[in-house]
Structures are given as structure tokens and as C-alpha cells.
Design an enzyme around this catalytic site. Structure first.
Site, PDB file in Angstrom:
ATOM      1  N   ASP A  66      -4.660   4.899   6.035  1.00  0.00           N
ATOM      2  CA  ASP A  66      -5.273   6.057   6.682  1.00  0.00           C
ATOM      3  C   ASP A  66      -6.284   5.532   7.713  1.00  0.00           C
ATOM      4  O   ASP A  66      -5.922   5.233   8.846  1.00  0.00           O
ATOM      5  CB  ASP A  66      -5.912   6.899   5.574  1.00  0.00           C
ATOM      6  CG  ASP A  66      -6.474   8.213   6.036  1.00  0.00           C
ATOM      7  OD1 ASP A  66      -6.067   8.700   7.087  1.00  0.00           O
ATOM      8  OD2 ASP A  66      -7.342   8.772   5.334  1.00  0.00           O
TER       9      ASP A  66
ATOM     10  N   PHE B  83      -2.922  15.544   4.938  1.00  0.00           N
ATOM     11  CA  PHE B  83      -3.013  15.075   3.556  1.00  0.00           C
ATOM     12  C   PHE B  83      -1.654  15.204   2.873  1.00  0.00           C
ATOM     13  O   PHE B  83      -1.033  16.265   2.909  1.00  0.00           O
ATOM     14  CB  PHE B  83      -4.066  15.880   2.795  1.00  0.00           C
ATOM     15  CG  PHE B  83      -4.350  15.301   1.440  1.00  0.00           C
ATOM     16  CD1 PHE B  83      -5.196  14.218   1.302  1.00  0.00           C
ATOM     17  CD2 PHE B  83      -3.733  15.826   0.313  1.00  0.00           C
ATOM     18  CE1 PHE B  83      -5.440  13.662   0.046  1.00  0.00           C
ATOM     19  CE2 PHE B  83      -3.968  15.271  -0.938  1.00  0.00           C
ATOM     20  CZ  PHE B  83      -4.820  14.201  -1.073  1.00  0.00           C
TER      21      PHE B  83
ATOM     22  N   ARG C 133       1.416  12.675  -8.599  1.00  0.00           N
ATOM     23  CA  ARG C 133       1.954  11.314  -8.397  1.00  0.00           C
ATOM     24  C   ARG C 133       3.408  11.219  -8.853  1.00  0.00           C
ATOM     25  O   ARG C 133       4.149  10.349  -8.411  1.00  0.00           O
ATOM     26  CB  ARG C 133       1.126  10.295  -9.184  1.00  0.00           C
ATOM     27  CG  ARG C 133      -0.300  10.147  -8.705  1.00  0.00           C
ATOM     28  CD  ARG C 133      -0.929   8.901  -9.328  1.00  0.00           C
ATOM     29  NE  ARG C 133      -2.386   8.893  -9.221  1.00  0.00           N
ATOM     30  CZ  ARG C 133      -3.051   8.450  -8.169  1.00  0.00           C
ATOM     31  NH1 ARG C 133      -2.402   7.998  -7.117  1.00  0.00           N
ATOM     32  NH2 ARG C 133      -4.364   8.461  -8.162  1.00  0.00           N
TER      33      ARG C 133
ATOM     34  N   GLU D 137       0.850  -1.211   0.000  1.00  0.00           N
ATOM     35  CA  GLU D 137       0.000   0.000   0.000  1.00  0.00           C
ATOM     36  C   GLU D 137       0.875   1.246   0.000  1.00  0.00           C
ATOM     37  O   GLU D 137       1.958   1.241   0.581  1.00  0.00           O
ATOM     38  CB  GLU D 137      -0.850   0.032   1.284  1.00  0.00           C
ATOM     39  CG  GLU D 137      -2.241  -0.550   1.130  1.00  0.00           C
ATOM     40  CD  GLU D 137      -3.238   0.431   0.523  1.00  0.00           C
ATOM     41  OE1 GLU D 137      -2.851   1.391  -0.170  1.00  0.00           O
ATOM     42  OE2 GLU D 137      -4.439   0.212   0.761  1.00  0.00           O
ATOM     43  N   ASP D 138       0.371   2.313  -0.592  1.00  0.00           N
ATOM     44  CA  ASP D 138       1.067   3.599  -0.492  1.00  0.00           C
ATOM     45  C   ASP D 138       0.862   4.189   0.900  1.00  0.00           C
ATOM     46  O   ASP D 138       1.794   4.660   1.537  1.00  0.00           O
ATOM     47  CB  ASP D 138       0.577   4.576  -1.563  1.00  0.00           C
ATOM     48  CG  ASP D 138      -0.946   4.712  -1.615  1.00  0.00           C
ATOM     49  OD1 ASP D 138      -1.651   3.929  -0.939  1.00  0.00           O
ATOM     50  OD2 ASP D 138      -1.438   5.607  -2.318  1.00  0.00           O
TER      51      ASP D 138
HETATM   52  P1  5GP Z   1      -8.015   4.193   4.054  1.00  0.00           P
HETATM   53  O1  5GP Z   1      -9.016   3.247   3.473  1.00  0.00           O
HETATM   54  O2  5GP Z   1      -6.926   3.549   4.851  1.00  0.00           O
HETATM   55  O3  5GP Z   1      -8.680   5.312   4.801  1.00  0.00           O
HETATM   56  O4  5GP Z   1      -7.369   4.964   2.856  1.00  0.00           O
HETATM   57  C1  5GP Z   1      -6.459   4.433   2.004  1.00  0.00           C
HETATM   58  C2  5GP Z   1      -6.463   5.184   0.694  1.00  0.00           C
HETATM   59  O5  5GP Z   1      -6.888   6.553   0.830  1.00  0.00           O
HETATM   60  C3  5GP Z   1      -5.054   5.239   0.176  1.00  0.00           C
HETATM   61  O6  5GP Z   1      -4.738   4.111  -0.593  1.00  0.00           O
HETATM   62  C4  5GP Z   1      -5.066   6.538  -0.617  1.00  0.00           C
HETATM   63  O7  5GP Z   1      -5.546   6.288  -1.907  1.00  0.00           O
HETATM   64  C5  5GP Z   1      -6.069   7.424   0.107  1.00  0.00           C
HETATM   65  N1  5GP Z   1      -5.411   8.348   1.050  1.00  0.00           N
HETATM   66  C6  5GP Z   1      -5.463   8.322   2.399  1.00  0.00           C
HETATM   67  N2  5GP Z   1      -4.745   9.321   2.940  1.00  0.00           N
HETATM   68  C7  5GP Z   1      -4.210  10.004   1.897  1.00  0.00           C
HETATM   69  C8  5GP Z   1      -3.342  11.156   1.802  1.00  0.00           C
HETATM   70  O8  5GP Z   1      -2.902  11.773   2.784  1.00  0.00           O
HETATM   71  N3  5GP Z   1      -3.013  11.550   0.543  1.00  0.00           N
HETATM   72  C9  5GP Z   1      -3.442  10.918  -0.581  1.00  0.00           C
HETATM   73  N4  5GP Z   1      -3.040  11.400  -1.759  1.00  0.00           N
HETATM   74  N5  5GP Z   1      -4.262   9.832  -0.529  1.00  0.00           N
HETATM   75  C10 5GP Z   1      -4.634   9.384   0.696  1.00  0.00           C
END
Ligand code: 5GP
Length: 180
Positions: free
Chosen positions: A106, A156, A169, A102-103
């Protein structure tokens, strides 16, 4: 470059590419040790993980396979408010060692959804490797979260695969949004 403008937002430098690469080298060393004698399959979550996956894979000395999944989300009527659909998960994961890449983690909802789908195929093991982790934002604990590049504040971020409105990106460093 200490600040960048993307669309209507200003971002400031958070993690330099040099530090990202150093961290990835260390994670690579750890993965090579942990998976010695096995042949794991790395599954990257698109779009954000593509650069991390590329650099991480270059550090792997053990035999391994690579695949990608894409998760789409839209507002629905479920109590969580969001329904996610997993597209393109490989169908031959039984008895395999899976490393989800995963990148950023969150809230953890995306991972939870993908992990549920992966577990249905009875893999031998599943672990998660994420470049970024926001501990203050997590809402569903992910016990499979084993490899973490950087813990960051609940802000963010963009760059190194992560976007703001589809842009950013391609930035080699990671930036955080400057509060307005
Ligand atoms: P989660 O389901 O854990 O809340 O979110 C995961 C996805 O939300 C990540 O794969 C990404 O696409 C997006 N995301 C969450 N936080 C950020 C952030 O700070 N910046 C960006 N660009 N995407 C985020």
C-alpha cells in the site's frame, strides 16, 4: 457471490479465485526460471500472506525454504506516526537469496521497515513478491518489488488472506469496499 457483508461494510467482487490462481501459476513459472540452480528462502509477512504463500509454494519446482515474519504497528512519536516492530525474522540470512512475500503493498512503509532489517544480515539478494499493489498509494518507492500479481486501485480490499477487522481472510476471492 458478487457482494458480501463483513461487519458493518459491504464489499463487491474484484478478483476471482480462478484469476488469482492463474496469475500465481505465471509468477511461479517466472520464479522457477529466475532462481534456477539456487535455493531461495521465501519469507511471508503475516497475517495476510498465508494463503498466497501456500499457493505460490505449490508452484515451486526448485529447492527452497519457507519462513514467516510478523510486523506489529502502533502509534508512536516518530515523525512517520507509526513504529513497526519485526517479530521472528530468521537469523541466518547471510548470503541467502531472499524472496519477501506480501499480500499487499500500500504505502510501502511495512516493506521498507522489513527490508532494512533483512539488509542488516547481508543476504546475497532480496526481492519482493506481492499479490496486490496499489500504485496510487505508494509513498516510499521499493526498488526490490519485482513480482506483482495485480495492480489495483487505491481502495480497501478483503479476502484471500486479507481482513477487515479480523474477518474475511477465508474468502477465496478478493473484494473491494463499496463506497458508502
Ligand atoms: P503498507 O505499509 O504498504 O502501507 O501496508 C501494508 C499492510 O497494510 C498490508 O500488509 C496489509 O496488512 C495492510 N493493508 C494495506 N492495504 C490494505 C487493504 O486494502 N486491505 C487490507 N485488508 N489490508 C491492507
Amino acid at each position: 457471490m458478487n457482494t458480501v457483508d463483513i461487519a458493518d461494510k459491504k464489499f463487491e467482487l474484484l478478483i476471482e479465485n480462478d484469476n488469482i490462481n492463474k496469475r500465481i501459476r505465471l509468477i511461479g513459472i517466472q520464479l522457477n526460471v529466475d532462481y534456477e540452480g539456487r535455493c531461495p528462502i521465501f519469507i511471508g509477512v503475516l497475517n495476510g500472506s498465508f494463503l498466497f504463500m501456500a499457493d505460490l509454494l505449490k508452484e515451486m519446482d526448485i529447492p527452497c525454504e519457507v519462513a514467516f515474519v510478523r510486523v506489529s504497528s502502533y502509534k508512536g512519536t516518530a515523525s512517520s506516526g507509526t513504529i513497526k516492530e519485526t517479530l521472528g525474522l530468521p537469523e541466518n540470512l547471510a548470503n541467502r537469496d531472499i524472496i519477501l512475500v506480501e499480500d499487499i503493498v500500500d504505502t510501502g512503509f511495512t516493506l521498507k521497515h522489513i527490508l532494512e532489517k533483512v539488509q542488516l544480515q547481508n543476504p546475497a539478494s532480496v526481492r519482493v513478491c506481492t499479490l496486490l499493489y496499489k500504485p496510487e498509494a505508494i509513498q516510499v518507492p521499493v526498488k526490490e518489488l519485482e513480482y506483482i500479481g495485480f495492480e489495483i486501485p487505491n481502495e480497501f480490499v478483503v479476502g484471500y488472506g486479507l481482513d477487515y477487522d479480523g474477518l474475511g481472510r477465508n474468502l477465496t476471492d478478493i473484494y473491494r469496499a463499496v463506497p458508502e
